[in-house]
Design a protein around this motif. Structure first.
Motif, PDB file in Angstrom:
ATOM      1  N   SER A 183     -41.951 -25.312-109.271  1.00 21.68           N
ATOM      2  CA  SER A 183     -42.459 -24.333-108.306  1.00 21.68           C
ATOM      3  C   SER A 183     -41.898 -22.961-108.640  1.00 21.68           C
ATOM      4  N   LEU A 184     -42.732 -21.954-108.488  1.00 26.31           N
ATOM      5  CA  LEU A 184     -42.338 -20.551-108.594  1.00 26.31           C
ATOM      6  C   LEU A 184     -42.603 -19.928-107.236  1.00 26.31           C
ATOM      7  N   SER A 185     -41.563 -19.476-106.567  1.00 27.28           N
ATOM      8  CA  SER A 185     -41.721 -18.953-105.216  1.00 27.28           C
ATOM      9  C   SER A 185     -40.820 -17.744-105.025  1.00 27.28           C
ATOM     10  N   PRO A 186     -41.145 -16.870-104.063  1.00 26.16           N
ATOM     11  CA  PRO A 186     -40.258 -15.741-103.778  1.00 26.16           C
ATOM     12  C   PRO A 186     -38.852 -16.237-103.437  1.00 26.16           C
ATOM     13  N   TYR A 187     -37.857 -15.603-104.029  1.00 27.91           N
ATOM     14  CA  TYR A 187     -36.490 -16.095-103.850  1.00 27.91           C
ATOM     15  C   TYR A 187     -36.032 -15.999-102.397  1.00 27.91           C
ATOM     16  N   HIS A 188     -36.472 -14.964-101.687  1.00 22.95           N
ATOM     17  CA  HIS A 188     -36.001 -14.806-100.311  1.00 22.95           C
ATOM     18  C   HIS A 188     -36.450 -15.973 -99.433  1.00 22.95           C
ATOM     19  N   GLU A 189     -37.574 -16.607 -99.784  1.00 18.22           N
ATOM     20  CA  GLU A 189     -38.006 -17.770 -99.015  1.00 18.22           C
ATOM     21  C   GLU A 189     -37.060 -18.945 -99.224  1.00 18.22           C
ATOM     22  N   GLN A 190     -36.638 -19.185-100.481  1.00 21.52           N
ATOM     23  CA  GLN A 190     -35.694 -20.264-100.749  1.00 21.52           C
ATOM     24  C   GLN A 190     -34.333 -19.972-100.130  1.00 21.52           C
ATOM     25  N   ARG A 191     -33.910 -18.738-100.212  1.00 19.22           N
ATOM     26  CA  ARG A 191     -32.619 -18.365 -99.612  1.00 19.22           C
ATOM     27  C   ARG A 191     -32.650 -18.595 -98.098  1.00 19.22           C
ATOM     28  N   GLN A 192     -33.715 -18.186 -97.459  1.00 18.35           N
ATOM     29  CA  GLN A 192     -33.825 -18.380 -96.009  1.00 18.35           C
ATOM     30  C   GLN A 192     -33.865 -19.854 -95.655  1.00 18.35           C
ATOM     31  N   ARG A 193     -34.568 -20.641 -96.447  1.00 19.63           N
ATOM     32  CA  ARG A 193     -34.659 -22.076 -96.181  1.00 19.63           C
ATOM     33  C   ARG A 193     -33.283 -22.743 -96.241  1.00 19.63           C
ATOM     34  N   TYR A 194     -32.546 -22.482 -97.325  1.00 23.39           N
ATOM     35  CA  TYR A 194     -31.266 -23.159 -97.493  1.00 23.39           C
ATOM     36  C   TYR A 194     -30.202 -22.612 -96.538  1.00 23.39           C
ATOM     37  N   VAL A 195     -30.076 -21.292 -96.468  1.00 24.27           N
ATOM     38  CA  VAL A 195     -28.971 -20.685 -95.733  1.00 24.27           C
ATOM     39  C   VAL A 195     -29.209 -20.708 -94.224  1.00 24.27           C
ATOM     40  N   ASP A 196     -30.403 -20.324 -93.776  1.00 29.38           N
ATOM     41  CA  ASP A 196     -30.660 -20.227 -92.334  1.00 29.38           C
ATOM     42  C   ASP A 196     -31.158 -21.535 -91.734  1.00 29.38           C
ATOM     43  N   HIS A 197     -32.164 -22.144 -92.352  1.00 24.62           N
ATOM     44  CA  HIS A 197     -32.772 -23.327 -91.735  1.00 24.62           C
ATOM     45  C   HIS A 197     -31.934 -24.583 -91.936  1.00 24.62           C
ATOM     46  N   GLU A 198     -31.405 -24.772 -93.149  1.00 27.52           N
ATOM     47  CA  GLU A 198     -30.644 -25.988 -93.435  1.00 27.52           C
ATOM     48  C   GLU A 198     -29.138 -25.775 -93.387  1.00 27.52           C
ATOM     49  N   GLN A 199     -28.688 -24.528 -93.191  1.00 31.04           N
ATOM     50  CA  GLN A 199     -27.269 -24.194 -93.081  1.00 31.04           C
ATOM     51  C   GLN A 199     -26.471 -24.736 -94.278  1.00 31.04           C
ATOM     52  N   ARG A 200     -26.987 -24.465 -95.469  1.00 30.58           N
ATOM     53  CA  ARG A 200     -26.321 -24.862 -96.706  1.00 30.58           C
ATOM     54  C   ARG A 200     -25.915 -23.607 -97.466  1.00 30.58           C
ATOM     55  N   SER A 201     -24.740 -23.654 -98.065  1.00 31.89           N
ATOM     56  CA  SER A 201     -24.252 -22.513 -98.835  1.00 31.89           C
ATOM     57  C   SER A 201     -24.996 -22.411-100.164  1.00 31.89           C
ATOM     58  N   LEU A 202     -25.167 -21.181-100.624  1.00 28.45           N
ATOM     59  CA  LEU A 202     -25.736 -20.911-101.944  1.00 28.45           C
ATOM     60  C   LEU A 202     -24.693 -20.207-102.803  1.00 28.45           C
ATOM     61  N   TRP A 203     -24.598 -20.632-104.050  1.00 25.12           N
ATOM     62  CA  TRP A 203     -23.772 -19.938-105.037  1.00 25.12           C
ATOM     63  C   TRP A 203     -24.701 -19.452-106.150  1.00 25.12           C
ATOM     64  N   GLU A 204     -24.654 -18.150-106.423  1.00 21.33           N
ATOM     65  CA  GLU A 204     -25.452 -17.558-107.500  1.00 21.33           C
ATOM     66  C   GLU A 204     -24.535 -17.243-108.677  1.00 21.33           C
ATOM     67  N   TYR A 205     -24.941 -17.686-109.864  1.00 22.73           N
ATOM     68  CA  TYR A 205     -24.158 -17.458-111.078  1.00 22.73           C
ATOM     69  C   TYR A 205     -25.040 -16.727-112.092  1.00 22.73           C
ATOM     70  N   ASP A 206     -24.734 -15.468-112.352  1.00 21.89           N
ATOM     71  CA  ASP A 206     -25.499 -14.678-113.316  1.00 21.89           C
ATOM     72  C   ASP A 206     -25.189 -15.174-114.727  1.00 21.89           C
ATOM     73  N   LEU A 207     -26.234 -15.446-115.495  1.00 21.28           N
ATOM     74  CA  LEU A 207     -26.065 -16.021-116.829  1.00 21.28           C
ATOM     75  C   LEU A 207     -26.024 -14.937-117.901  1.00 21.28           C
ATOM     76  N   ALA A 208     -25.138 -15.126-118.852  1.00 23.08           N
ATOM     77  CA  ALA A 208     -24.957 -14.176-119.955  1.00 23.08           C
ATOM     78  C   ALA A 208     -25.965 -14.480-121.053  1.00 23.08           C
ATOM     79  N   LEU A 209     -27.212 -14.060-120.856  1.00 20.00           N
ATOM     80  CA  LEU A 209     -28.288 -14.261-121.833  1.00 20.00           C
ATOM     81  C   LEU A 209     -28.821 -12.914-122.260  1.00 20.00           C
ATOM     82  N   ASP A 210     -29.044 -12.747-123.566  1.00 17.56           N
ATOM     83  CA  ASP A 210     -29.590 -11.484-124.051  1.00 17.56           C
ATOM     84  C   ASP A 210     -31.107 -11.481-123.873  1.00 17.56           C
TER      85      ASP A 210
END
Length: 612
Positions: free
Chosen positions: A200-227
């Motif tokens: 699935s390709l979806s707007p990120y804010h929708e996934q963030r809202q689903r996990y953080v607000d609706h399901e009360q689950r923490s999110l960790w974002e890790y920026d990848l070192a890719l050129d």
């Protein structure tokens, strides 16, 4: 003369068209062979990037779609490389649109002729709709009460600017349909038969809202070192996967497996585990040096519970009553200080939590948020609070383990081997989870008698979870457990009888001190040891102490009713002591005694555990 001129001109024309027509076809046919020889000399089929592009481990494919693997049914990385080069530079003029990532990688490694990717509509559309100036690995924390997310979830976040200068963020996720409470069927389908896998390709804010607000689950974002070249390789590979029929297997091809192969496109060495969990893939990205920055996005309930441990109860109540009334807490009107800053953070998290729980109207929530934001901008603009240290996938031990223990029971000695392919136990170092909890999936325990006798399966946990979430005065919280297992129960003579059981319990836990929890549970279940089923019950209370020198003590007292259909009851006293040598190794000792009627039964155990 006329005919000789025509024949002469015809010969020259024939030579011209041979050079650019038929002979060109012969040259193009020779081109793959030239590239193949070069690829063999460079041993490209053995490269980790090529294995990652094929989703292959140890020479075996994890995808069985013939439109993705051209060498099926006799797959090998070497045959697939040969088939790919022949498709790209042979007569299949659409091959580069089907395998743009393979082309992108092979062109650089072999200095191969350029092919017109601009002629591929899907590539142009993906580039326009989902810019990829950065890629982040995202981990959504586990939710043990939901089978679909009991090990957490890993997915990608891509971000960038469109041609008109707008910033876009998208989530790219691989998943299966697991929205069911029928855990046995879910395990059988996803372990044995496989389930349909989806991208699935979806707007990120929708996934963030689903996990953080609706399901009360923490999110960790890790920026990848890719050129930029590597990011484009990832983009093109995602398009290849989008056109592929994928089969989801819980233990060998899940969201973590797919992310593992995508990370492998970086060329960094990544360990190959038989069973990858979402937490494993974050840890391997860190070990490979692929993480250049990280952020935690905490849900409001977690923030309130965590800040409650640092904030006096009077200020907690002050925030609660003021926000419900739509006024500013009095403590925030005082001069700025560390305590008032913590109270402000608590108030903002609590305001969000109360709204999501339906305990505040939208207007009151918005008014509160506006006042709190103004106060932050006025008095605390330079301050921030990071509560993520010590929590999250990089702070928890590995998610697979094996233990070997010496067991002495009623004068008999045996070795006991326990395997846990995924997750962790209550006895483990759970400080990275913020509260004591357990999750077991397909975990066998085997007994080996030392005084003669055959090995036997003492226990097989298909699915087991337990949580000792401390009760919070504002956000609540319950303790409980659920188990589906083949294991021993004790009859009226305190002898072991093997049964198949489904059981659970519910209760409360309290955190008396930062390193001391107490709990009480009541429950039971259904079991069968043969032709007839029966019900059983249990009561349990205990204390969990986290001590200095990386130790933990667990004391429990329980009462059991009608185990093994005995129509009797017995009591159990149990003590277990753990010492964590490192993140990967620990020692443990335990003692327990069962008392029923006039009989007693005692057990000692000493063991070593290896996590990996």
């Amino acid at each position: 003369m006329f005919f000789r001129d025509i024949l002469a001109k015809g010969g020259r024309l024939a030579a011209f068209f041979c050079a650019w027509g038929v002979c060109a076809a012969q040259a193009s046919a020779a081109l793959p062979e030239h590239l193949l020889e070069q690829a063999r000399d460079l041993r490209l089929s053995e490269r980790s990037e090529w294995q990652a592009l094929l989703h292959s481990q140890h020479g075996l494919p994890l995808i069985d779609d013939p439109s993705f693997l051209l060498s099926l049914p006799s797959f090998s990385p070497e045959k697939e490389l040969e088939a790919t080069l022949k498709a790209l530079y042979g007569e299949d003029h659409a091959a580069y649109c089907r395998f743009p990532a393979r082309y992108w990688w092979l062109r650089r490694e072999l200095n191969a002729p350029e092919l017109p990717l601009t002629n591929c509509p899907e590539i142009a559309d993906f580039r326009a709709r989902a810019p990829m100036d950065s890629i982040s690995l995202v981990f959504a924390s586990e939710n043990q009460t939901q089978p679909a997310s009991m090990l957490g979830h890993a997915f990608l976040k891509i971000a960038g600017q469109t041609q008109d200068g707008q910033t876009r963020e998208h989530a790219i996720s691989f998943y299966t349909d697991a929205d069911t409470w029928n855990v046995p069927k879910l395990l059988v389908d996803s372990l044995v038969f496989g389930k349909n896998g989806y991208f699935s390709l979806s707007p990120y804010h929708e996934q963030r809202q689903r996990y953080v607000d609706h399901e009360q689950r923490s999110l960790w974002e890790y920026d990848l070192a890719l050129d930029p070249w590597q990011r484009e390789l990832v983009r093109l590979h995602l398009l290849e996967l989008k056109q592929t029929r994928l089969t989801y297997f819980f233990q060998k091809y899940n969201c973590a497996t797919v992310i593992h192969f995508i990370l492998g496109l970086s060329g960094r060495p990544l360990p190959a585990k038989a069973w990858l969990s979402p937490k494993d893939v974050v840890q391997e990205a860190s070990q490979a040096g692929l993480i250049q920055a990280s952020r935690m996005i905490a849900p409001s309930r977690w923030l309130v519970r965590t800040l409650n441990q640092s904030l006096p109860a009077s200020r907690q109540r002050e925030n609660l009553h003021a926000l419900q009334a739509g006024t500013m807490p009095g403590g925030l009107e005082r001069s700025p200080s560390r305590d008032s800053f913590l109270q402000l953070e608590h108030a903002q998290a609590l305001n969000q939590y109360l709204f999501l729980e339906g305990r505040l109207s939208r207007q009151t929530w918005q008014d509160n948020a506006s006042q709190l934001d103004q106060l932050r901008a006025r008095d605390y603009a330079e301050l921030s609070l990071d509560l993520s240290k010590g929590f999250g996938p990089l702070d928890t031990p590995p998610t697979a383990q094996a233990s070997l223990a010496w067991l002495h029971r009623d004068g008999r000695q045996q070795l006991q081997i326990k395997l846990l392919p995924a997750s962790h136990l209550l006895e483990d170092d759970n400080r990275g989870y913020n509260h004591e909890n357990e999750l077991q999936i397909l975990s066998p325990t085997i007994s080996l008698p030392l005084n003669g006798g055959a090995p036997r399966l003492r226990q097989l946990v298909l699915y087991g979870m337990q949580t000792l979430l401390p009760r919070d005065p504002i956000t609540g919280g319950v303790a409980g457990k659920l188990s589906i297992a083949y294991q021993s129960q004790l009859d009226g003579d305190l002898q072991e009888r093997q049964v198949m059981q489904v059981g659970g319990a519910i209760g409360l836990a309290r955190r008396l001190l930062p390193d001391a929890d107490v709990y009480a549970l009541a429950g039971g279940g259904l079991a069968t040891g043969g032709e007839q089923g029966f019900a059983y019950g249990e009561l349990e209370g205990g204390v969990m102490l986290r001590e200095i020198w990386n130790m933990k003590t667990w004391l429990a007292l329980s009462r059991h009713f009608n185990e093994a259909d005995s129509h009797s009851a017995f009591s159990r006293v149990a003590w277990k002591q753990m010492h964590y040598l490192s993140r990967q190794q620990s020692l443990f000792a335990s003692w327990q005694q069962e008392t029923g009627g006039r009989r007693n039964r005692r057990e000692w155990q000493l063991g070593f555990k290896q996590l990996f």
